[in-house]
Every structure is written in structure tokens, then in C-alpha cells.
Design a protein around this motif. Structure first.
Motif: not given
Length: 425
Positions: A92-100, A107-114
Motif C-alpha cells: 500500500r502507499e508507503g509500506v510493502s510486505v514481502s518474503l525472503e 517490511t519496506s517503508l518509504g519514501i521517508l522525508r526524515k
């Protein structure tokens, strides 16, 4: 251990000029679109049973597949990722969940401004996830390696590519199956403004990566025993496959540029081919296994058509390289242990301070002026051999603690099995 024969003719082959141009345009577009100042943070989690701290598998009842299915309502249905009838990713916007490969939940988070934006996004992910985990009787652990289970006890998840990776990495180097099935990382991604900026950040990130890895080390266990490697995950990656790990070849040559990097990744055997977004192959009705096939001796020119590569193909080619710092259409600093979010945020703050603040960046560039690949190799070896008594680049830990602005880290030892935060997410 049997090592497959490698055809060095592939390594010496001239890449397809259209493919080289595709990568150069990909890097250029990253500069044009992203500007500078943002972050992406990836935190991989090790799923373990509450009863005995052993690994949770994808397929078991109330396992990882069940978790993903329970999380579906919180994510965008159009961004679900399925393979072989199994759910393996959400976004979803700002977050993705995937598997190794071993079921590690990334959990991938971004794009973060700070850097401070990380905690709010991550907290929402955990508010949605933790009640399900409690119901299922397992939890996420933020360590660099599974606390109890061996790699041999963990099946790979149903992504077709992992069959090819298992076949290849199980015969190359020292730690392939361990890395795939039991390890977990924290990665920080940053922007660049042009080619010069990108290369400079790749060099600085590569030089300071092992030092920050020491300050943020978090791997108390290996194969069910106390870990004896000062930097376990660094050791695993450095000895995984010399063709695609460690320092980017030639990075510290003053003449090194995007084209050199493109030639390197395009000339190396792919390990496995992902043809799921290659229209010429998809249109033939090829099976999933054919779309994810081994490519142990084939480089990109052998696998992909004689045309410009599309962004998916480019991302796949680059993703078969596991250098300490990796260039995509952003810069990815890799190989740090999985960390609790508070420490991941602190790591991101330090990266931001060192690579986005001009005076700090200039100080680092001046200090490391003239650095060579072999100096980085020596620094890593020094840390692995001497641990707390190491002197990477000839300097003690106290020097690096002050020089990198890593306040509050020397007194904190999350990698110690006796640390009170053991087994806490």
C-alpha cells in the motif's frame, strides 16, 4: 562441498550495448525523479514460535501464509503478489510486505522525508500485525540470524526463483543456504543528484559500512549456538559468492562511473533468470518454472533479447548482485543486522547525518581520499580477527565512535546474549 565450474568467458564478454545504455538511462532517471533528501528503510523480521523460539515456516498451520492472508484487508488488493497460487507479498502507499527465502518477513517503508518518519509508519504495521501473531502463538524477532533453528530445518517459500537460488548458492561459497533461510537485515536507501554524487556516496557507504555494522551488530546466535563471528552477516555475504558480493569491483578507481558498474552487473552470470516481465517469453505461455529458471553460466546478454531492457528486467539483474552498497535508481546500503525500530531509526539518522549534511560528507570524503579496495578488505578482516580490539583503517573504536557521531552506541550491546532485550522485537 562441490563448486560448479564457472565459465570466465562470460565474465570477459562485452555486454550488449543496448543493455548498457538501458542501465545508464535507468540511473539517470533515478537522479531526475528522486532529487535528494529522502530515505527508504527495510527491516527483515525472523518469525519464531513463542514456545521454543524455533522458526515459523510459510506452510505450517497459522504460519506465514496465514499471516499474509489475515493482513490482506489492510493493503491494496491491486498490489498483492501471488506465485503458484500462494500469497507472497502485500503493498500500500508507503509500506510493502514481502518474503525472503526462509520466510523472513520484510517490511519496506518509504519514501521517508526524515528518519523520524520511520517510527510512525512502522508502528502502524505492528498495530495491525501483532494481534494476529499473538493469536497464532509466534512473534517477530529482530536479529541477524535465527536464534534456534538451523538452515536445514527451514523450507524455502513458494517463489520459483528460490529453487534456482538454492541449487546455485548451495554449491558456491560457504554460507549460501544459511543466508537464504536464516539471516535478516536492516537496509537504508538514500538518493543521489547526479553520477558524481552517486559514486561518492557508494564509496563512503562502502568504507563506513563495516564500522557501522560493528556499532549496530545484533547477531547473538548462529545455527542454534552462541555466535562467535564479530560480524556474522558480513562474514556470510563476503564468502557467499565472490562474483557478486563484497566491494563493487573498481569502485575506488578515480575513473569509475556508472558505465563501469553497468558492465560489471551485465557481465556476471545471473544465477537465475526472471522472465516474468519479458514479453517475448511471456507470450509463449511459458510455465512459472520456465519464467524463473537457473542461469548459472548465462549473463544478461545471453538471457534477455537484443533490445533495451525494461525497468523490471534491470531491477532483477541488479538484484542478483549483493554488494555491500548497491546502486539501483537509488543507493541501497546493505548487510546490517535486523534491528528493533528504535535502533533502525538511529542508524538512519547517522546515515543521514553523514551523507546528506554537506560538512560531514566533505569531512568523510577528505578522510577517505585515496582509499583502495584492499583497504576496505583489510578493515573488514581486522574487525573479524580482533573484534573489540580491532583498529579498522588503523583507528580504534573510540575514534570511530566520535568521528561518525555514533553517540550512545558503545555502551549498548544488543548483540550480547546476556543483554536484557534478548528476544524482544
Amino acid at each position: 562441498m562441490t563448486t560448479p565450474r564457472i565459465s570466465y568467458a562470460h565474465l570477459l564478454a562485452t555486454p550488449n550495448p543496448k543493455h548498457v545504455e538501458s542501465l545508464l538511462r535507468f540511473f539517470e532517471n533515478g537522479r531526475a525523479q528522486r532529487g535528494t533528501g529522502g530515505f527508504g528503510v527495510e527491516i527483515e523480521h525472523l518469525p519464531v514460535h513463542n514456545s521454543d523460539d524455533t522458526a515459523v515456516s510459510y506452510y505450517e498451520p497459522n504460519g506465514i501464509e496465514a499471516l499474509l492472508n489475515r493482513l490482506r484487508p489492510y493493503y491494496d488488493e491491486s498490489k498483492e503478489y501471488w506465485e503458484n497460487g500462494h500469497l507472497v507479498g502485500l503493498a500500500r502507499e508507503g509500506v510493502s510486505v514481502s518474503l525472503e527465502p526462509g520466510g523472513q518477513v520484510e517490511t519496506s517503508l518509504g519514501i521517508l522525508r526524515k528518519p523520524g518518519d520511520l517510527n510512525a509508519l512502522y508502528a502502524k504495521f505492528r498495530r495491525e500485525t501483532d494481534p494476529i501473531l499473538e493469536e497464532f502463538g509466534w512473534r517477530f524477532v529482530n536479529y541477524g540470524y535465527q536464534p534456534k533453528s538451523s538452515f536445514a530445518d527451514i523450507p524455502v517459500n513458494p517463489k520459483d526463483r528460490y529453487d534456482a537460488m538454492t541449487a546455485y548458492l548451495g554449491r558456491v561459497g560457504q554460507f549460501g543456504p544459511c543466508m537464504m533461510r536464516c539471516s535478516a537485515s536492516t537496509q537504508v536507501s538514500i538518493d543521489y543528484v547526479d553520477e558524481h554524487d552517486a559514486i561518492a556516496k557508494l564509496r563512503i557507504g562502502t568504507a563506513i559500512g563495516p564500522i557501522l555494522a560493528w556499532f549496530f551488530r545484533n547477531s547473538p546466535y548462529f545455527e542454534g549456538e552462541t555466535n562467535t563471528w564479530p560480524l556474522l552477516r558480513q562474514r556470510m555475504w563476503d564468502y557467499l559468492d565472490f562474483q557478486r558480493t563484497n566491494v563493487i569491483p573498481g569502485l575506488f578507481d578515480p575513473r569509475f562511473g556508472w558505465e563501469d558498474y553497468a558492465v560489471d552487473v551485465l557481465s556476471t552470470p545471473l544465477m537465475f533468470a526472471d522472465l516474468t516481465h519479458t514479453p517475448e517469453v511471456v507470450e509463449t505461455g511459458a510455465s512459472g518454472k520456465a519464467l524463473h529458471r537457473p542461469a548459472f553460466y548465462e549473463n544478461a546478454g545471453d538471457v534477455y533479447p537484443d533490445r533495451e531492457l525494461n525497468p523490471y528486467e534491470i531491477n532483477h539483474i541488479i538484484s542478483t548482485h549483493f554488494n555491500d552498497v548497491r546502486l539501483k535508481n537509488f543507493i541501497e546500503l546493505r548487510h546490517w543486522d535486523s534491528l528493533p525500530v528504535e535502533r533502525a531509526e538511529r542508524l538512519t539518522e547517522i546515515v543521514a547525518s553523514l551523507l546528506y549534511v554537506p560538512e560531514n560528507r566533505e569531512r568523510l570524503e577528505s578522510y577517505f581520499d585515496g582509499l583502495r579496495e584492499e583497504d576496505v578488505f583489510e578493515a573488514k578482516a581486522n574487525i573479524q580477527a580482533h573484534g573489540r580490539d580491532a583498529r579498522p583503517y588503523g583507528q580504534p573504536w573510540d575514534f570511530w565512535h566520535a568521528f561518525l557521531g555514533a553517540e550512545g552506541l558503545l555502551a549498548d550491546e544488543p548483540g550480547d546474549p546476556k543483554h536484557p532485550d534478548v528476544f524482544q522485537a
